[in-house]
Motif scaffolding. Structure first.
Motif, mmCIF file in Angstrom:
data_model
loop_
_atom_site.group_PDB
_atom_site.id
_atom_site.type_symbol
_atom_site.label_atom_id
_atom_site.label_comp_id
_atom_site.label_asym_id
_atom_site.label_seq_id
_atom_site.Cartn_x
_atom_site.Cartn_y
_atom_site.Cartn_z
ATOM 1 N N TYR A 1 -40.742 82.468 132.268
ATOM 2 C CA TYR A 1 -41.819 81.481 132.118
ATOM 3 C C TYR A 1 -42.032 80.671 133.398
ATOM 4 O O TYR A 1 -43.159 80.294 133.712
ATOM 5 N N ILE A 2 -40.947 80.428 134.150
ATOM 6 C CA ILE A 2 -41.115 79.744 135.448
ATOM 7 C C ILE A 2 -41.910 80.657 136.386
ATOM 8 O O ILE A 2 -42.853 80.229 137.054
ATOM 9 N N ASN B 1 -43.400 72.088 134.850
ATOM 10 C CA ASN B 1 -43.243 73.217 135.775
ATOM 11 C C ASN B 1 -43.772 72.905 137.173
ATOM 12 O O ASN B 1 -43.390 73.558 138.138
ATOM 13 N N ASP C 1 -46.687 73.755 130.198
ATOM 14 C CA ASP C 1 -45.763 72.624 130.367
ATOM 15 C C ASP C 1 -45.916 72.002 131.766
ATOM 16 O O ASP C 1 -45.590 72.634 132.766
ATOM 17 N N ARG D 1 -36.323 81.826 130.396
ATOM 18 C CA ARG D 1 -36.686 80.631 131.171
ATOM 19 C C ARG D 1 -37.209 81.059 132.550
ATOM 20 O O ARG D 1 -38.233 80.578 133.023
ATOM 21 N N LEU E 1 -41.071 71.780 139.787
ATOM 22 C CA LEU E 1 -39.987 72.665 140.230
ATOM 23 C C LEU E 1 -40.092 72.926 141.730
ATOM 24 O O LEU E 1 -41.183 73.080 142.270
ATOM 25 N N SER F 1 -49.993 75.099 134.311
ATOM 26 C CA SER F 1 -49.176 73.894 134.112
ATOM 27 C C SER F 1 -49.832 72.653 134.724
ATOM 28 O O SER F 1 -49.433 71.527 134.427
ATOM 29 N N SER G 1 -45.485 80.831 135.460
ATOM 30 C CA SER G 1 -46.228 79.592 135.686
ATOM 31 C C SER G 1 -46.752 79.499 137.116
ATOM 32 O O SER G 1 -47.709 78.793 137.380
ATOM 33 N N LEU H 1 -38.460 78.318 142.081
ATOM 34 C CA LEU H 1 -39.460 79.356 141.820
ATOM 35 C C LEU H 1 -38.997 80.699 142.377
ATOM 36 O O LEU H 1 -39.103 81.731 141.719
#
Length: 324
Positions: A75-76, A38, A35, A72, A41, A96, A79, A46
């Motif tokens: 996955y952050i 990301n 995605d 969530r 962010l 990403s 990433s 992070l």
């Protein structure tokens, strides 16, 4: 007002959220991983995700944390941080960044394919980007040495440029649409050179194979060959829709009055079309093969088979991480 019940500390967030033995589960997983949002962010977001993940792994569950929030955060975290070393990865090397970076580079390769310097320049940019991605997503227990990195980079760039220029001279007398496919052939050729070279150490020494519970049984070069073959196929598959569909559309559009009147729209249109293809092709091609790949014991090298038979005569299948 009751507090929501605390989450159990037993969710395995080392594994993806969705069942990875099905294509759909893998596709959902990679849509999250690739995605592009990301990239936007903040550092604070992070770090917060990292804190949630590390606390949870250590058995501390923050009060009020929901399962969705936990996933969530995972996955952050995934990433931006390397799974083996835990260091923050280079921005352009993250999964990403694949769609926005590839979209720009591929769009330009498809737009500026008519002159030799442009072909040289964009193939070089593409291979430099590939080298960064391969280095950023390298496997933790087999670090790449700078000299291996250099060799793979130079060979892949040379391979791509030679293929592109060779095909370009061959297509001079063929219909225009065929010339538009030269960049794709060059990228496919470069992938076939780049990935095996980047992972030459695995081809020489083998990659770890395990039983289904993750117990290491030894290293196998046969597993490494299968892993690298699968990665090459999915990388070429990733590039295919983005490099195969837009040329057909652009070829039709360039004959219309609209693009003749506004030629400067050529590149942005091309980049947009490529982006649309990549948003879907990138996660779907990552999902072609399970990340945790498997093969029958009988397909391994004889000496590895012998060692496994000694430990566990009943074992039929071994597993390995194929890499990306």
């Amino acid at each position: 007002q009751k507090m929501p019940p605390s989450l159990p500390a037993t969710i395995n967030i080392r594994e993806p959220r969705w069942d990875q033995s099905t294509f759909l589960g893998r596709a959902k997983h990679f849509f999250m991983v690739t995605d592009p949002r990301n990239l936007l962010l903040s550092g604070a977001t992070l770090e917060e995700a990292r804190r949630v993940v590390e606390d949870y792994r250590a058995g501390t569950v923050p009060p009020g944390l929901t399962e969705d929030q936990l996933w969530r955060a995972k996955y952050i975290y995934d990433s931006a941080f390397h799974p083996d070393t835990g260091e923050k990865m280079l921005l352009v090397g993250r999964m990403s960044a694949q769609v926005p970076m590839n979209m720009t580079i591929t769009g330009c390769m498809l737009t500026f394919y008519r002159t030799t310097p442009a072909v040289l320049f964009w193939q070089w940019v593409n291979q430099s980007f590939n080298a960064v991605v391969n280095y950023t997503n390298r496997s933790g227990d087999a670090p790449i040495t700078p000299s291996q990195l250099g060799t793979a980079y130079v060979s892949a760039t040379t391979g791509a440029v030679v293929t592109a220029l060779g095909l370009k001279s061959l297509t001079k007398h063929l219909p225009a649409i065929i010339g538009r496919y030269v960049p794709f052939a060059a990228v496919a050729a470069a992938n076939c050179i780049n990935i095996p070279l980047m992972r030459q150490r695995e081809l020489k020494l083998g990659i770890p194979v395990t039983d289904e519970n993750g117990n290491r049984l030894g290293e196998s070069t046969a597993a490494a060959q299968k892993a690298i073959f699968q990665v090459v196929v999915s990388r070429i598959g990733m590039a295919a829709p983005a490099m195969a569909i837009p040329p057909v559309i652009m070829n039709a559009l360039e004959k219309r009055a609209f693009l003749k009147r506004y030629p400067y729209l050529n590149a942005p249109l091309q980049v947009g079309l490529v982006g649309l293809c990549l948003v879907f092709a990138t996660p779907l091609c990552c999902a072609l093969f399970p990340q945790k790949s498997s093969m029958p014991v009988s397909h391994l090298e004889p000496e590895v088979q012998a060692r496994i038979r000694e430990k566990d005569p009943q074992l039929e299948t071994v597993y390995f991480n194929k890499g990306l």
